[in-house]
Scaffold this motif. Structure first.
Motif, short mmCIF file in Angstrom:
data_model
loop_
_atom_site.label_atom_id
_atom_site.label_comp_id
_atom_site.label_asym_id
_atom_site.label_seq_id
_atom_site.Cartn_x
_atom_site.Cartn_y
_atom_site.Cartn_z
N MET A 113 14.80 11.38 -15.28
CA MET A 113 13.80 12.62 -14.83
C MET A 113 12.75 12.14 -13.99
N ALA A 114 12.49 12.57 -12.89
CA ALA A 114 11.43 12.41 -11.78
C ALA A 114 10.12 13.00 -12.12
N ILE A 115 9.48 12.49 -13.05
CA ILE A 115 8.14 12.96 -13.50
C ILE A 115 7.11 12.61 -12.49
N ASP A 116 6.24 13.60 -11.97
CA ASP A 116 5.23 13.17 -11.00
C ASP A 116 3.96 12.92 -11.80
N PRO A 117 3.40 11.87 -11.98
CA PRO A 117 2.25 11.84 -12.85
C PRO A 117 1.04 12.25 -12.27
N ASP A 118 1.08 12.66 -11.04
CA ASP A 118 0.00 13.44 -10.59
C ASP A 118 -0.09 15.10 -10.76
N ARG A 119 1.05 15.52 -11.36
CA ARG A 119 1.23 16.72 -11.91
C ARG A 119 0.73 16.95 -13.34
N THR A 120 0.21 18.27 -13.66
CA THR A 120 -0.10 18.49 -14.86
C THR A 120 1.19 19.10 -15.83
N PHE A 121 1.12 18.71 -16.99
CA PHE A 121 2.20 19.28 -17.97
C PHE A 121 1.79 20.86 -18.33
N LYS A 122 2.60 21.71 -18.11
CA LYS A 122 2.35 23.22 -18.49
C LYS A 122 3.15 23.70 -19.55
N PRO A 123 2.46 23.53 -21.03
CA PRO A 123 3.71 24.05 -22.14
C PRO A 123 4.00 25.25 -21.86
N ILE A 124 5.16 25.71 -22.11
CA ILE A 124 5.65 27.02 -22.09
C ILE A 124 5.86 27.63 -23.53
N ASN A 125 6.12 28.86 -23.70
CA ASN A 125 6.11 29.55 -25.18
C ASN A 125 7.67 30.07 -25.07
N ILE A 126 8.38 29.26 -25.95
CA ILE A 126 9.98 29.37 -26.00
C ILE A 126 10.29 30.10 -27.28
N ALA A 127 11.30 31.06 -27.33
CA ALA A 127 11.95 31.63 -28.44
C ALA A 127 13.40 31.14 -28.71
N LEU A 128 13.66 31.01 -29.99
CA LEU A 128 14.81 30.08 -30.35
C LEU A 128 15.89 31.14 -31.13
N LEU A 129 17.03 31.32 -30.52
CA LEU A 129 18.12 32.12 -31.31
C LEU A 129 19.30 31.52 -31.61
N THR A 130 19.67 31.45 -32.96
CA THR A 130 20.95 31.08 -33.38
C THR A 130 22.05 32.41 -33.36
N VAL A 131 22.96 32.04 -33.05
CA VAL A 131 24.15 33.20 -32.98
C VAL A 131 25.05 32.74 -33.91
N SER A 132 25.28 33.32 -34.84
CA SER A 132 26.48 32.80 -35.99
C SER A 132 26.60 33.82 -37.20
N ASP A 133 27.78 33.79 -37.52
CA ASP A 133 28.30 34.70 -38.63
C ASP A 133 28.08 33.88 -39.97
N THR A 134 28.06 32.39 -40.10
CA THR A 134 28.03 31.81 -40.94
C THR A 134 26.80 30.56 -41.31
N ARG A 135 26.15 30.57 -40.59
CA ARG A 135 24.95 29.69 -40.78
C ARG A 135 23.70 30.65 -41.17
N GLY A 136 22.92 29.98 -42.08
CA GLY A 136 21.55 30.37 -42.40
C GLY A 136 20.60 29.79 -42.10
N PRO A 137 19.27 29.97 -42.46
CA PRO A 137 18.10 28.96 -41.96
C PRO A 137 18.25 27.57 -42.64
N GLU A 138 18.98 27.44 -43.85
CA GLU A 138 19.13 26.35 -44.65
C GLU A 138 20.31 25.27 -43.95
N ASP A 139 21.10 25.84 -43.14
CA ASP A 139 21.94 24.96 -42.31
C ASP A 139 22.13 25.28 -40.82
#
Length: 175
Positions: free
Chosen positions: A1-27
């Motif tokens: 990764m080419a990280i430029d230490p002079d730049r500021t990290f900007k956190p972003i907001n991410i949504a996460l979707l699991t697509v599955s007929d068989t998985r639930g929150p526990e697995d």
């Protein structure tokens, strides 16, 4: 990764979707891996859900998240294979404005190093929908690691040079 230490990290907001007929929150191990990596990178996980392999339901969920201005990017896992129930790319077709072809190409190149020619069975894809990035990864633990570690960790880091997805965010809604 080419990280430029002079730049500021900007956190972003991410949504996460699991697509599955068989998985639930526990697995939902692939979702758990992505959540951990999102948080460790310094981003904020603002939503997490599981949807069945149904293109209409997936598109509805994604549309709701795209319309939420507090969500900058969406990552999904699952539903990118070749079987009849794998419909994540079809759901994205319903809502996308632009495809990011290099994402799927690079994902399959990285995945080839791990699983060989089996990578051709992946329809990993990324799109922009009304100013929001959506990245669709396969549902295996290895695939989400390849996708995050090999592409998203860098492209979602505002310090990455020579360019990254974060710096484009303010301009995604330009007409």
């Amino acid at each position: 990764m080419a990280i430029d230490p002079d730049r500021t990290f900007k956190p972003i907001n991410i949504a996460l979707l699991t697509v599955s007929d068989t998985r639930g929150p526990e697995d939902d191990t692939s979702g758990d891996i992505l959540e951990q990596r999102i948080r460790e990178a310094g981003h904020k996980l603002v939503e997490r859900a599981i949807e069945r392999d149904d293109a209409v339901r997936i598109a509805n969920r994604l549309n709701n998240w795209v319309d939420d201005r507090a969500i900058d990017a969406i990552i999904s896992t699952g539903g990118t294979g070749l079987t009849g129930r794998d419909v994540t790319p079809e759901a994205l077709d319903k809502i996308k404005d632009k495809e990011i072809p290099g994402f799927g190409e690079l994902f399959r190149w990285l995945s080839y190093k791990t699983i060989g020619t089996s990578t051709v069975q992946s329809r990993a894809i990324a799109v922009v929908a009304r100013g929001t990035y959506i990245f669709a990864l396969p549902g295996s633990n290895g695939a989400v690691k390849d996708g995050w570690d090999g592409i998203l960790a860098e492209q979602l880091d505002s310090r990455n040079r020579p360019c990254n997805f974060v710096e484009l965010m303010p301009r995604l809604r330009e007409v």
